[in-house]
Design an enzyme around this catalytic site. Sequence first.
Site, short mmCIF file in Angstrom:
data_model
loop_
_atom_site.label_atom_id
_atom_site.label_comp_id
_atom_site.label_asym_id
_atom_site.label_seq_id
_atom_site.Cartn_x
_atom_site.Cartn_y
_atom_site.Cartn_z
N CYS A 4 0.77 -1.21 0.14
CA CYS A 4 -0.10 -0.04 0.00
C CYS A 4 0.97 1.27 0.06
CB CYS A 4 -0.98 -0.06 1.20
SG CYS A 4 -1.77 1.54 1.33
N CYS A 7 0.50 3.43 3.08
CA CYS A 7 1.20 2.90 4.07
C CYS A 7 2.67 3.00 4.32
CB CYS A 7 0.89 1.27 4.35
SG CYS A 7 -0.74 1.28 5.01
N ASP A 30 -0.02 16.17 -2.97
CA ASP A 30 -0.27 15.22 -3.97
C ASP A 30 0.70 14.99 -5.20
OD1 ASP A 30 -3.12 13.41 -5.09
OD2 ASP A 30 -1.78 13.83 -6.42
N HIS A 46 -4.51 1.74 8.44
CA HIS A 46 -5.03 1.25 6.89
C HIS A 46 -6.22 0.91 7.29
CE1 HIS A 46 -4.41 -0.11 2.97
NE2 HIS A 46 -5.40 -1.04 3.21
N ASN A 86 -13.13 10.05 -2.82
CA ASN A 86 -13.32 8.83 -3.92
C ASN A 86 -13.78 7.84 -3.25
OD1 ASN A 86 -12.99 10.96 -5.89
ND2 ASN A 86 -11.22 10.80 -6.34
N HIS A 97 -6.37 3.27 0.11
CA HIS A 97 -6.05 3.47 1.62
C HIS A 97 -6.82 4.87 1.84
CE1 HIS A 97 -3.10 4.08 5.07
NE2 HIS A 97 -4.02 4.95 5.25
N HIS A 99 -8.35 8.20 2.01
CA HIS A 99 -7.73 9.53 1.86
C HIS A 99 -8.85 10.69 1.64
CE1 HIS A 99 -7.34 7.78 -2.04
NE2 HIS A 99 -7.23 8.92 -2.52
N HIS A 101 -8.85 14.28 -0.24
CA HIS A 101 -8.23 15.16 -1.14
C HIS A 101 -8.47 16.75 -0.69
CE1 HIS A 101 -7.37 12.78 -4.63
NE2 HIS A 101 -8.26 11.72 -3.90
P1 5GP Z 1 -7.80 8.61 -5.51
O1 5GP Z 1 -7.76 8.80 -7.15
O2 5GP Z 1 -7.17 7.04 -5.11
O3 5GP Z 1 -8.59 9.17 -5.18
O4 5GP Z 1 -6.54 9.74 -5.13
C1 5GP Z 1 -5.01 9.11 -5.25
C2 5GP Z 1 -4.29 10.41 -5.33
O5 5GP Z 1 -2.80 9.80 -4.89
C3 5GP Z 1 -4.18 10.78 -6.67
O6 5GP Z 1 -4.32 12.07 -6.59
C4 5GP Z 1 -2.38 10.55 -6.94
O7 5GP Z 1 -2.01 11.73 -7.75
C5 5GP Z 1 -1.75 10.53 -5.55
N1 5GP Z 1 -0.75 9.64 -5.56
C6 5GP Z 1 -0.75 8.32 -6.23
N2 5GP Z 1 0.69 8.00 -5.51
C7 5GP Z 1 1.26 8.67 -5.09
C8 5GP Z 1 2.50 8.94 -4.41
O8 5GP Z 1 3.26 8.12 -4.64
N3 5GP Z 1 2.76 10.32 -3.76
C9 5GP Z 1 2.08 11.37 -3.68
N4 5GP Z 1 2.49 12.31 -3.03
N5 5GP Z 1 0.71 11.27 -4.21
C10 5GP Z 1 0.58 10.22 -4.76
ZN ZN Z 2 -2.34 1.55 3.50
#
Ligand code: 5GP
Ligand code: ZN
Length: 111
Positions: A4, A7, A30, A46, A86, A97, A99, A101
């Site tokens: 993850c 994590c 992000d 997690h 989301n 995991h 989160h 935004h």
């Molecule tokens: P989701 O699409 O799951 O709602 O959002 C995941 C977010 O995590 C995306 O906006 C993506 O740009 C961000 N993200 C994915 N991998 C990484 C990473 O390794 N580091 C950082 N800082 N953000 C990440």
């Molecule tokens: Zn996790």
Amino acid sequence: MENCIFCKIVAGEIPAHKVYENDEMIIFKDIEPKAKIHLLCVPKEHFAYLTELNEDRAALLARMMETIARIKDELGLEDGYRLVINQGEAAGQTVHHLHIHILGGEKLDWE
Ligand code: 5GP
Ligand code: ZN
């Protein structure tokens, strides 16, 4: 949780630009910002989905939102911000995991 990415960020195993941390959450930038300021608030525990909320996790989610509100000026969000979660593939969830935004730093369109 193995494999993850969040994590691993929580554990310091992969780098992230952290802007806030306490014993139960971190906030970091992000990697692909969708607004001038785009941060992610991630619980250290997690769990993948909003649909896995129980009483404790709902209270944690409330503390995450309260923390964001309390430190908004330090984060550059004094003029307002948008929180997005989301839930699931159809909503575009790519990291499994939970989160929040945090989007701001500019006038945001509503589509
Ligand atoms: P989701 O699409 O799951 O709602 O959002 C995941 C977010 O995590 C995306 O906006 C993506 O740009 C961000 N993200 C994915 N991998 C990484 C990473 O390794 N580091 C950082 N800082 N953000 C990440
Ligand atoms: Zn996790």
